[in-house]
Write a protein that holds these residues in place. Structure first.
Motif, short mmCIF file in Angstrom:
data_model
loop_
_atom_site.label_atom_id
_atom_site.label_comp_id
_atom_site.label_asym_id
_atom_site.label_seq_id
_atom_site.Cartn_x
_atom_site.Cartn_y
_atom_site.Cartn_z
N SER A 4 14.82 81.11 25.15
CA SER A 4 15.25 81.90 23.99
C SER A 4 14.13 81.98 22.95
O SER A 4 13.90 83.05 22.38
CB SER A 4 16.51 81.30 23.38
OG SER A 4 16.29 79.96 22.98
N LEU A 5 13.41 80.90 22.73
CA LEU A 5 12.29 80.91 21.79
C LEU A 5 11.15 81.77 22.33
O LEU A 5 10.52 82.53 21.58
CB LEU A 5 11.82 79.48 21.51
CG LEU A 5 10.66 79.34 20.54
CD1 LEU A 5 11.03 79.89 19.17
CD2 LEU A 5 10.23 77.88 20.44
N ARG A 6 10.91 81.68 23.62
CA ARG A 6 9.86 82.49 24.25
C ARG A 6 10.16 83.98 24.10
O ARG A 6 9.28 84.77 23.76
CB ARG A 6 9.74 82.11 25.72
CG ARG A 6 8.60 82.79 26.43
CD ARG A 6 8.44 82.34 27.85
NE ARG A 6 9.48 82.92 28.69
CZ ARG A 6 10.30 82.24 29.47
NH1 ARG A 6 10.22 80.94 29.54
NH2 ARG A 6 11.21 82.84 30.20
N TYR A 7 11.42 84.36 24.32
CA TYR A 7 11.78 85.77 24.19
C TYR A 7 11.72 86.23 22.72
O TYR A 7 11.33 87.37 22.45
CB TYR A 7 13.16 86.03 24.77
CG TYR A 7 13.22 85.82 26.25
CD1 TYR A 7 12.17 86.19 27.08
CD2 TYR A 7 14.34 85.24 26.84
CE1 TYR A 7 12.22 85.99 28.45
CE2 TYR A 7 14.39 85.04 28.21
CZ TYR A 7 13.33 85.42 29.00
OH TYR A 7 13.39 85.22 30.35
N LEU A 8 12.10 85.37 21.81
CA LEU A 8 12.01 85.73 20.39
C LEU A 8 10.56 85.95 19.98
O LEU A 8 10.24 86.95 19.32
CB LEU A 8 12.67 84.64 19.54
CG LEU A 8 12.63 84.88 18.03
CD1 LEU A 8 13.47 86.08 17.67
CD2 LEU A 8 13.09 83.65 17.30
N VAL A 9 9.68 85.03 20.37
CA VAL A 9 8.26 85.18 20.05
C VAL A 9 7.71 86.44 20.70
O VAL A 9 6.94 87.19 20.08
CB VAL A 9 7.47 83.93 20.50
CG1 VAL A 9 5.98 84.16 20.43
CG2 VAL A 9 7.85 82.73 19.65
N SER A 10 8.11 86.71 21.92
CA SER A 10 7.64 87.90 22.63
C SER A 10 8.07 89.19 21.93
O SER A 10 7.29 90.12 21.79
CB SER A 10 8.16 87.91 24.06
OG SER A 10 7.70 86.78 24.75
N LEU A 11 9.32 89.23 21.49
CA LEU A 11 9.79 90.42 20.76
C LEU A 11 9.05 90.61 19.45
O LEU A 11 8.69 91.73 19.09
CB LEU A 11 11.30 90.32 20.52
CG LEU A 11 12.19 90.54 21.73
CD1 LEU A 11 13.65 90.27 21.38
CD2 LEU A 11 12.02 91.96 22.24
N VAL A 12 8.82 89.51 18.75
CA VAL A 12 8.09 89.60 17.47
C VAL A 12 6.68 90.13 17.71
O VAL A 12 6.22 91.03 17.00
CB VAL A 12 8.07 88.24 16.75
CG1 VAL A 12 7.08 88.23 15.60
CG2 VAL A 12 9.46 87.88 16.26
N VAL A 13 5.99 89.60 18.72
CA VAL A 13 4.63 90.07 19.03
C VAL A 13 4.66 91.54 19.40
O VAL A 13 3.83 92.33 18.93
CB VAL A 13 4.00 89.21 20.15
CG1 VAL A 13 2.73 89.86 20.68
CG2 VAL A 13 3.71 87.81 19.65
N GLY A 14 5.60 91.95 20.24
CA GLY A 14 5.68 93.34 20.64
C GLY A 14 5.91 94.28 19.46
O GLY A 14 5.24 95.30 19.34
N PHE A 15 6.83 93.91 18.58
CA PHE A 15 7.10 94.77 17.43
C PHE A 15 5.98 94.75 16.40
O PHE A 15 5.71 95.77 15.76
CB PHE A 15 8.44 94.40 16.78
CG PHE A 15 9.63 94.85 17.58
CD1 PHE A 15 9.76 96.17 17.97
CD2 PHE A 15 10.62 93.96 17.94
CE1 PHE A 15 10.85 96.60 18.71
CE2 PHE A 15 11.71 94.37 18.68
CZ PHE A 15 11.82 95.70 19.07
N VAL A 16 5.29 93.64 16.25
CA VAL A 16 4.17 93.58 15.31
C VAL A 16 3.02 94.47 15.80
O VAL A 16 2.45 95.25 15.02
CB VAL A 16 3.70 92.12 15.09
CG1 VAL A 16 2.35 92.07 14.42
CG2 VAL A 16 4.72 91.37 14.25
N VAL A 17 2.69 94.36 17.08
CA VAL A 17 1.60 95.19 17.61
C VAL A 17 1.99 96.67 17.55
O VAL A 17 1.17 97.52 17.17
CB VAL A 17 1.24 94.76 19.05
CG1 VAL A 17 0.23 95.71 19.65
CG2 VAL A 17 0.69 93.35 19.05
#
Length: 115
Positions: A4-17
């Motif tokens: 769940s933390l990995r997916y949250l970090v992944s979504l944040v990185v995707g939306f930031v980029v």
């Protein structure tokens, strides 16, 4: 790392980029929309298989052919990225994202092989 933390970090990185691409690049169309899932999936794969990435970047007894292959791949990637970046920032980000995605898939496949 918990999934769940990995997916949250992944979504944040995707939306930031994707947000940076939209704010910097004046690219019409849906190209900036493709950036978020690409970088989110890549980040998730890298975080899931980070031990494989550590082994990949460990400097041990490398052969000369490994070093030449790495230099050739890095040079081609740099040339391609610079040419794609001349088209637009969003196209350049998609290009480098696809390169990292391919590398992340390769590391994930390599880690799934039996030893």
């Amino acid at each position: 790392m918990r999934s769940s933390l990995r997916y949250l970090v992944s979504l944040v990185v995707g939306f930031v980029v994707a947000g940076v691409a939209v704010s910097v690049a004046n690219t019409p169309g849906f190209l900036p929309v493709a950036i978020a899932p690409l970088y989110a999936a890549t980040t998730s794969l890298v975080l899931r298989h980070r031990d494989g990435w550590k082994r990949l970047f460990r400097f041990g007894n490398q052969r000369w052919s490994d070093r030449k292959r790495g230099a050739l791949g890095g040079g081609i990637a740099a040339l391609s990225f610079s040419l794609l970046l001349n088209v637009s920032i969003a196209v350049g980000l998609v290009g480098i994202g696809l390169m990292f995605f391919g590398q992340a898939l390769t590391v994930a496949d390599y880690e799934s092989l039996p030893e």
